[in-house]
Motif scaffolding. Structure first.
Motif, PDB file in Angstrom:
ATOM      1  N   THR A 164       0.839  -1.186   0.000  1.00 38.70           N
ATOM      2  CA  THR A 164       0.000   0.000   0.000  1.00 38.70           C
ATOM      3  C   THR A 164       0.879   1.243   0.000  1.00 38.70           C
ATOM      4  N   ASP A 165       0.514   2.223  -0.827  1.00 36.77           N
ATOM      5  CA  ASP A 165       1.231   3.490  -0.806  1.00 36.77           C
ATOM      6  C   ASP A 165       0.654   4.357   0.308  1.00 36.77           C
ATOM      7  N   ILE A 166       1.516   4.741   1.236  1.00 39.30           N
ATOM      8  CA  ILE A 166       1.046   5.457   2.418  1.00 39.30           C
ATOM      9  C   ILE A 166       2.191   6.296   2.970  1.00 39.30           C
ATOM     10  N   LEU A 167       1.868   7.485   3.478  1.00 42.19           N
ATOM     11  CA  LEU A 167       2.827   8.280   4.234  1.00 42.19           C
ATOM     12  C   LEU A 167       2.187   8.575   5.586  1.00 42.19           C
ATOM     13  N   TYR A 168       2.996   8.512   6.638  1.00 44.94           N
ATOM     14  CA  TYR A 168       2.469   8.701   7.990  1.00 44.94           C
ATOM     15  C   TYR A 168       2.743  10.108   8.508  1.00 44.94           C
ATOM     16  N   ARG A 169       1.815  10.560   9.331  1.00 43.53           N
ATOM     17  CA  ARG A 169       1.987  11.822  10.054  1.00 43.53           C
ATOM     18  C   ARG A 169       2.636  11.459  11.391  1.00 43.53           C
ATOM     19  N   TRP A 170       3.949  11.613  11.429  1.00 44.10           N
ATOM     20  CA  TRP A 170       4.686  11.218  12.632  1.00 44.10           C
ATOM     21  C   TRP A 170       4.359  12.171  13.777  1.00 44.10           C
ATOM     22  N   PRO A 171       4.221  11.666  15.007  1.00 33.32           N
ATOM     23  CA  PRO A 171       3.809  12.522  16.136  1.00 33.32           C
ATOM     24  C   PRO A 171       4.832  13.623  16.431  1.00 33.32           C
ATOM     25  N   GLU A 172       4.331  14.825  16.647  1.00 27.76           N
ATOM     26  CA  GLU A 172       5.208  15.967  16.936  1.00 27.76           C
ATOM     27  C   GLU A 172       6.026  15.720  18.204  1.00 27.76           C
ATOM     28  N   ALA A 173       5.423  15.027  19.167  1.00 27.45           N
ATOM     29  CA  ALA A 173       6.119  14.751  20.438  1.00 27.45           C
ATOM     30  C   ALA A 173       7.339  13.857  20.240  1.00 27.45           C
ATOM     31  N   ARG A 211      -0.803  12.975   4.688  1.00 26.74           N
ATOM     32  CA  ARG A 211      -0.270  11.948   5.576  1.00 26.74           C
ATOM     33  C   ARG A 211      -1.360  11.423   6.509  1.00 26.74           C
ATOM     34  N   GLN A 212      -1.256  10.132   6.832  1.00 29.02           N
ATOM     35  CA  GLN A 212      -2.248   9.491   7.689  1.00 29.02           C
ATOM     36  C   GLN A 212      -1.708   9.329   9.102  1.00 29.02           C
TER      37      GLN A 212
END
Length: 220
Positions: free
Chosen positions: A2-11, A138-139
Motif C-alpha cells: 500500500t502506498d502510504i505516508l504517515y503523520r509522525w507525532p510531533e512529540a 499523511r495518515q
C-alpha cells in the motif's frame, strides 16, 4: 503493498542530522557501499524517535524504540546497501523515508524487519511503498497498544503478501523470503519451458511449474 505516508507525532520529533561519514567509515562497510553513500546520499536526518517517553507505548527487548530516518537522495534513489549499513549501525528498528527532488519531489517508505540480539542485527529483505508526491496527505499512525504492535502495523502495508491473523512479523519475513525464492524458480522454469524442444521434457517442466505455482499461491 500500500502506498502510504504517515503523520509522525510531533512529540516524537528528534530532527538531528547525522553525518553520512558516521556510517560509511564504520569498519564493516565495504568500499562499494561507501561509494554509494557518497554518490547517492545528500543528507541523513534522524527525524523521529517513537518510544514510551515520546508516544506512551511500552516497548520490549525486541522493539525498545522505533526510529524514523529521512534520507535526501542526490540521485533517483538510495540503494539497499546504504539502508543496510545504517540499519546495522543503529540498535533499534528503523523506518526510512527516502526523498528524491528531481523534477517533482517524491517520497517512498522503506524498511526491513529487524531482529535485535547479540552482535549485528538480523535484517530481512527491504520492503517499500511506491514513490508518492511529497505533498501527499499523511495518515495518522496505526492504532497499537505496544511498540512491537506498532512496528508490525508499520511494516505490514509495505509487504507484497497478505499478513495472516496473529502472524508475527518474523514469520512474515520468512514467508517473504520463501515467496521470492519460489518466484525465481517459477521464472526459471517458464524460461526453460519456452526453449525446450523435446515434448517429454516439456511435459515434465510443465508439471514442475504447476507445482511451484501452487506453492507460491499458498505462501501469498
Amino acid at each position: 503493498m500500500t502506498d502510504i505516508l504517515y503523520r509522525w507525532p510531533e512529540a516524537a520529533k528528534f530532527g538531528r542530522r547525522v553525518p553520512k561519514e558516521k556510517f560509511y567509515e564504520h569498519g564493516t562497510v565495504s568500499t562499494a557501499v561507501r561509494e554509494k553513500f557518497i554518490n547517492e546520499v545528500q543528507r541523513i536526518t534522524w527525524a523521529y524517535k517513537l518510544a514510551e517517553a515520546t508516544i506512551n507505548l511500552p516497548g520490549t527487548s525486541a522493539v525498545p524504540e522505533i526510529q524514523v530516518f529521512t534520507i535526501d537522495a542526490k540521485t533517483d534513489d538510495v540503494s539497499e546497501g546504504v539502508l543496510g549499513a545504517i540499519d546495522k549501525a543503529i540498535p533499534f528498528p528503523i523506518i526510512f523515508e527516502i526523498a528524491r527532488h528531481r523534477e517533482q519531489s517524491r517520497v517512498r517508505i522503506a524498511a526491513a524487519h529487524k531482529q535485535l540480539g547479540a552482535g549485528t542485527p538480523k535484517l530481512s529483505a527491504y520492503y517499500s511503498t511506491g514513490w508518492q508526491p511529497e505533498d501527499t496527505t499523511r495518515q495518522a499512525l496505526p492504532t497499537a497498544i505496544t511498540l512491537p504492535a506498532l512496528y508490525a502495523a508499520l511494516l505490514q502495508p509495505l509487504t507484497p503478501i497478505t499478513v495472516r491473523p496473529g502472524e508475527a512479523m518474523s514469520d512474515v519475513a520468512d514467508r517473504l523470503a520463501t515467496v521470492r525464492k519460489l518466484e525465481r524458480e517459477v521464472a526459471s522454469l517458464e524460461r526453460k519451458l519456452r526453449t525446450e524442444p523435446q515434448l517429454n521434457r516439456k511435459v515434465e517442466l510443465r508439471r514442475t511449474l504447476k507445482t511451484k505455482q501452487h506453492e507460491l499461491e499458498q505462501q501469498r
